[in-house]
Design a protein around this motif. Sequence first.
Motif, PDB file in Angstrom:
ATOM      1  N   SER A 108      17.987 -25.567 -19.541  1.00 25.81           N
ATOM      2  CA  SER A 108      18.544 -26.401 -20.577  1.00 25.81           C
ATOM      3  C   SER A 108      19.295 -27.583 -19.994  1.00 25.81           C
ATOM      4  O   SER A 108      19.852 -27.496 -18.904  1.00 25.81           O
ATOM      5  N   ASN A 109      19.269 -28.692 -20.738  1.00 26.65           N
ATOM      6  CA  ASN A 109      19.957 -29.893 -20.269  1.00 26.65           C
ATOM      7  C   ASN A 109      21.431 -29.778 -20.646  1.00 26.65           C
ATOM      8  O   ASN A 109      21.951 -30.569 -21.416  1.00 26.65           O
ATOM      9  N   TYR A 110      22.064 -28.758 -20.155  1.00 27.72           N
ATOM     10  CA  TYR A 110      23.464 -28.528 -20.472  1.00 27.72           C
ATOM     11  C   TYR A 110      24.032 -27.758 -19.289  1.00 27.72           C
ATOM     12  O   TYR A 110      23.532 -26.686 -18.955  1.00 27.72           O
ATOM     13  N   PRO A 111      25.042 -28.330 -18.599  1.00 28.21           N
ATOM     14  CA  PRO A 111      25.499 -27.676 -17.376  1.00 28.21           C
ATOM     15  C   PRO A 111      26.031 -26.275 -17.652  1.00 28.21           C
ATOM     16  O   PRO A 111      26.660 -26.047 -18.675  1.00 28.21           O
ATOM     17  N   GLY A 112      25.767 -25.376 -16.725  1.00 26.69           N
ATOM     18  CA  GLY A 112      26.293 -24.020 -16.891  1.00 26.69           C
ATOM     19  C   GLY A 112      25.385 -23.114 -17.690  1.00 26.69           C
ATOM     20  O   GLY A 112      25.837 -22.179 -18.332  1.00 26.69           O
ATOM     21  N   THR A 113      24.080 -23.405 -17.682  1.00 28.89           N
ATOM     22  CA  THR A 113      23.164 -22.580 -18.460  1.00 28.89           C
ATOM     23  C   THR A 113      23.011 -21.193 -17.844  1.00 28.89           C
ATOM     24  O   THR A 113      23.044 -20.184 -18.531  1.00 28.89           O
ATOM     25  N   THR A 114      22.807 -21.174 -16.516  1.00 28.90           N
ATOM     26  CA  THR A 114      22.674 -19.873 -15.864  1.00 28.90           C
ATOM     27  C   THR A 114      24.067 -19.430 -15.443  1.00 28.90           C
ATOM     28  O   THR A 114      24.758 -20.156 -14.745  1.00 28.90           O
ATOM     29  N   VAL A 115      24.503 -18.251 -15.896  1.00 27.24           N
ATOM     30  CA  VAL A 115      25.846 -17.832 -15.523  1.00 27.24           C
ATOM     31  C   VAL A 115      25.835 -16.582 -14.676  1.00 27.24           C
ATOM     32  O   VAL A 115      26.835 -16.177 -14.144  1.00 27.24           O
ATOM     33  N   GLU A 116      24.674 -15.969 -14.563  1.00 26.08           N
ATOM     34  CA  GLU A 116      24.639 -14.820 -13.680  1.00 26.08           C
ATOM     35  C   GLU A 116      23.415 -14.901 -12.795  1.00 26.08           C
ATOM     36  O   GLU A 116      22.560 -15.752 -12.962  1.00 26.08           O
ATOM     37  N   LEU A 117      23.375 -13.963 -11.867  1.00 28.26           N
ATOM     38  CA  LEU A 117      22.301 -13.968 -10.900  1.00 28.26           C
ATOM     39  C   LEU A 117      21.003 -13.461 -11.548  1.00 28.26           C
ATOM     40  O   LEU A 117      20.996 -12.430 -12.172  1.00 28.26           O
ATOM     41  N   MET A 118      19.923 -14.230 -11.433  1.00 25.40           N
ATOM     42  CA  MET A 118      18.649 -13.805 -12.003  1.00 25.40           C
ATOM     43  C   MET A 118      17.669 -13.568 -10.860  1.00 25.40           C
ATOM     44  O   MET A 118      17.630 -14.338  -9.923  1.00 25.40           O
ATOM     45  N   GLN A 119      16.892 -12.497 -10.951  1.00 20.29           N
ATOM     46  CA  GLN A 119      15.977 -12.221  -9.858  1.00 20.29           C
ATOM     47  C   GLN A 119      14.538 -12.221 -10.332  1.00 20.29           C
ATOM     48  O   GLN A 119      14.255 -11.883 -11.467  1.00 20.29           O
ATOM     49  N   GLY A 120      13.655 -12.616  -9.449  1.00 22.86           N
ATOM     50  CA  GLY A 120      12.227 -12.583  -9.759  1.00 22.86           C
ATOM     51  C   GLY A 120      11.438 -12.394  -8.482  1.00 22.86           C
ATOM     52  O   GLY A 120      11.984 -12.525  -7.391  1.00 22.86           O
ATOM     53  N   LYS A 121      10.172 -12.053  -8.661  1.00 28.77           N
ATOM     54  CA  LYS A 121       9.341 -11.819  -7.472  1.00 28.77           C
ATOM     55  C   LYS A 121       8.145 -12.733  -7.489  1.00 28.77           C
ATOM     56  O   LYS A 121       7.681 -13.134  -8.548  1.00 28.77           O
ATOM     57  N   LEU A 122       7.630 -13.061  -6.334  1.00 30.63           N
ATOM     58  CA  LEU A 122       6.355 -13.753  -6.309  1.00 30.63           C
ATOM     59  C   LEU A 122       5.575 -13.316  -5.090  1.00 30.63           C
ATOM     60  O   LEU A 122       6.136 -12.876  -4.093  1.00 30.63           O
ATOM     61  N   CYS A 123       4.256 -13.427  -5.205  1.00 28.24           N
ATOM     62  CA  CYS A 123       3.408 -13.062  -4.071  1.00 28.24           C
ATOM     63  C   CYS A 123       2.865 -14.329  -3.459  1.00 28.24           C
ATOM     64  O   CYS A 123       2.424 -15.235  -4.168  1.00 28.24           O
ATOM     65  N   HIS A 124       2.945 -14.419  -2.146  1.00 28.65           N
ATOM     66  CA  HIS A 124       2.359 -15.570  -1.488  1.00 28.65           C
ATOM     67  C   HIS A 124       1.560 -15.076  -0.302  1.00 28.65           C
ATOM     68  O   HIS A 124       2.109 -14.475   0.609  1.00 28.65           O
ATOM     69  N   GLN A 125       0.273 -15.339  -0.366  1.00 26.60           N
ATOM     70  CA  GLN A 125      -0.650 -14.932   0.695  1.00 26.60           C
ATOM     71  C   GLN A 125      -0.378 -13.495   1.168  1.00 26.60           C
ATOM     72  O   GLN A 125      -0.172 -13.241   2.353  1.00 26.60           O
ATOM     73  N   GLY A 126      -0.309 -12.616   0.181  1.00 29.38           N
ATOM     74  CA  GLY A 126      -0.207 -11.200   0.533  1.00 29.38           C
ATOM     75  C   GLY A 126       1.194 -10.676   0.749  1.00 29.38           C
ATOM     76  O   GLY A 126       1.413  -9.486   0.709  1.00 29.38           O
ATOM     77  N   SER A 127       2.175 -11.546   0.965  1.00 31.00           N
ATOM     78  CA  SER A 127       3.521 -11.002   1.142  1.00 31.00           C
ATOM     79  C   SER A 127       4.357 -11.252  -0.121  1.00 31.00           C
ATOM     80  O   SER A 127       4.146 -12.234  -0.833  1.00 31.00           O
ATOM     81  N   THR A 128       5.273 -10.318  -0.378  1.00 31.60           N
ATOM     82  CA  THR A 128       6.085 -10.435  -1.588  1.00 31.60           C
ATOM     83  C   THR A 128       7.423 -11.091  -1.262  1.00 31.60           C
ATOM     84  O   THR A 128       8.080 -10.730  -0.273  1.00 31.60           O
ATOM     85  N   LEU A 129       7.808 -12.041  -2.085  1.00 30.02           N
ATOM     86  CA  LEU A 129       9.100 -12.707  -1.889  1.00 30.02           C
ATOM     87  C   LEU A 129       9.972 -12.429  -3.093  1.00 30.02           C
ATOM     88  O   LEU A 129       9.500 -12.468  -4.229  1.00 30.02           O
ATOM     89  N   GLN A 130      11.242 -12.182  -2.824  1.00 29.58           N
ATOM     90  CA  GLN A 130      12.152 -12.036  -3.944  1.00 29.58           C
ATOM     91  C   GLN A 130      12.917 -13.351  -4.082  1.00 29.58           C
ATOM     92  O   GLN A 130      13.440 -13.864  -3.091  1.00 29.58           O
ATOM     93  N   ILE A 131      12.947 -13.893  -5.302  1.00 31.39           N
ATOM     94  CA  ILE A 131      13.649 -15.160  -5.504  1.00 31.39           C
ATOM     95  C   ILE A 131      14.854 -14.907  -6.409  1.00 31.39           C
ATOM     96  O   ILE A 131      14.745 -14.193  -7.398  1.00 31.39           O
ATOM     97  N   VAL A 132      15.975 -15.502  -6.078  1.00 31.06           N
ATOM     98  CA  VAL A 132      17.180 -15.328  -6.878  1.00 31.06           C
ATOM     99  C   VAL A 132      17.628 -16.686  -7.406  1.00 31.06           C
ATOM    100  O   VAL A 132      17.717 -17.647  -6.646  1.00 31.06           O
ATOM    101  N   ASP A 133      17.864 -16.762  -8.722  1.00 30.45           N
ATOM    102  CA  ASP A 133      18.360 -18.000  -9.332  1.00 30.45           C
ATOM    103  C   ASP A 133      19.860 -17.835  -9.517  1.00 30.45           C
ATOM    104  O   ASP A 133      20.316 -16.923 -10.188  1.00 30.45           O
TER     105      ASP A 133
END
Length: 616
Positions: free
Chosen positions: A28-53
């Motif tokens: 959102s175009n409003y500062p402070g939209t994310t207030v906590e840690l968000m996690q997600g995963k992605l696969c890249h060329q066979g290896s799994t990466l965990q991404i944290v926002d």
Amino acid sequence: MRCALIGNPSVGKSLIFNQLTGLGVEVSNYPGTTVELMQGKLCHQGSTLQIVDLPGIYSMDGDSAEEELVRTYLLSEPPDAVIAVLDATRMERNLYLLLQLAEYGIPMVVVINMIDEAAQQGIIIDSGRLSSVLGAPVIETAASLGKNIGEIIPTVLSSARPAGIAVPYTPQIEAAIRSLGKLYGATRLQALHALQGIGSASELVEGARTIAGEIEALNHMSAHQIIGANRHLCARRIAADVVGAQEPDRRFSADRLLTKAIPGIPILAVVLLSMLLTVFIAGSFLEELIVEIFTLLVIEPFQTLSLPPLATALGMAVLLAIVAGLGIAFPFVLIFYILLSIVEDTGYLTRAAFLADRLMHGLGLHGGAIIPMVMAFGCNVPAVMAASQLRTVRERTIAAFLVTMVPCSARTVIITGIVAAFVGLWAALSIYLIVLVLIILTGVFLARNIPGGQYGMILEMAPLRMPDPVLVMKKSWGRIQEFLFIAMPLLLAGSVVLGALDYYGVVDAFSLIVAPVSEGYLGLPAYVTTALLFGILRKEMAFETLAVLSGTADLGSVLTGVQLYTFAVISVLFVPCISTIAVILRQIGIRVTLAVSAYTITLGFLIGGLIHFIAG
Ligand SMILES: Nc1nc2c(ncn2[C@@H]2O[C@H](COP(=O)(O)OP(=O)(O)OP(=O)(O)O)[C@@H](O)[C@H]2O)c(=O)[nH]1
Ligand SMILES: [Mg+2]
């Protein structure tokens, strides 16, 4: 491998996160939209990466909850790499944070996002030069266009490295860092933290306090301030080195108009009013359409089936609940959320918050609280969640009271469906006026009587930009899910219970009990008060129950104008619905929940009685 997105608020971290992981975190175009840690995963060329926002922050050394969260995260479970996201149009300020991040020594990749906006503003960034100054790879992206997002992960995997740059501090600070290292074995980062008083009590922090005291006595500035100033200077130098000629910002004049009292406040009033009117008009249009189609295709055929009486009663109750939910409330809620997302993403909402600041101070809140207040017109539930992000207990308490008094779309349904339809448009508008006056009185009263200081507002103006229709729809859809998947099932279950209670005569028995109060004090037939009570489950239920119990949807034929008006006012005022109560309980606490419920019940019945007394 674990990888974290870090940067200032509103630089596009969550949008990048969503594109990398395919998840749908709020953007959102409003500062402070994310207030906590968000996690997600992605696969890249066979290896799994965990991404944290991570939430956006301006500095790593402050004491706000977000800054502490990011700092603790980096110290206690350092990710294998960080993706530092910068806003190309605000390089100097973004570099300030980057310089601090560099001190953590975590391998990093620098992403300069919003490169499209920078280009529009005539800002040119020499990212090759920046990369050699920082000693870390730099990628230019435009997340909203998806540009170069694909390069981020491969770069992280192939060439993320700790930034080589170190802020040159004044000789005294550098000397302090060296002696803290020698005396306590502190690293550069630990020494800097200790000099700024960050960290729990330890020998190092104690020792650093003495040194910081000496530095302060010599400079008339705290070590914290000196360190900050050194970083600012360094950020400014780098920005001057890598950012090319900048044209004056053309949007400046529009901003002046939006944030000056005149014409800003009239514009704000027009924006809010047109939002309400659009919800009213477009909502009623869709409502009629959906109800007609549903009645024709589902309810009428159902009535021609000859089922056993109990099945008919329950089936009708469910069908009525579906019409009430999908047909009546859904159009209002959906349209409201779309409008809110548009206003948010244009960047106008931050201007509204700025303008409302003075007004809101009178109510014991600051301008930022305009967001929960406006959101409350859609649904009180997300509004309470937003209110629970306010900084002090005092503000959260006041906001919980005021937010739950704002007529949400379900109450708008009652106001339009009952009062506007059977009594008149002016009568309907007068209910809003009554509520507005009560909200102001309540706010002023609470502001005077709840102890505690008042925070000023620090809110960065979001840039004005055209909202992206796809993002707007995605966000509205995300918000409407709460309604569809939490409220709707509740509404259906409630209706089945109501249908059964009615079938077995429990409703009639209950009506007998409330009859004296209902008829004597409020001037309403007993079944009307029964309907009111069902409104606790879900405000639309009051409307729907009233129709079911009076045996007709043409309420004007069974109740007088004053009775309908009284009914509407009470259901608008008294107790928030059960979902709102639950969310206040979870986010703010039991005392406020009880207080809000008791207060609104009293208010509803007082005003209801008053109306009967004056007009009945
Ligand atoms: N023009 C343009 N807009 C962008 C770009 N990246 C993100 N945006 C917009 O910038 C706004 C902020 O994006 P978010 O992803 O919510 O930002 P964030 O960094 O997660 O913000 P916080 O959660 O508040 O820290 C949204 O309106 C995005 O649509 C970009 O590259 N170009
Ligand atoms: Mg975010």
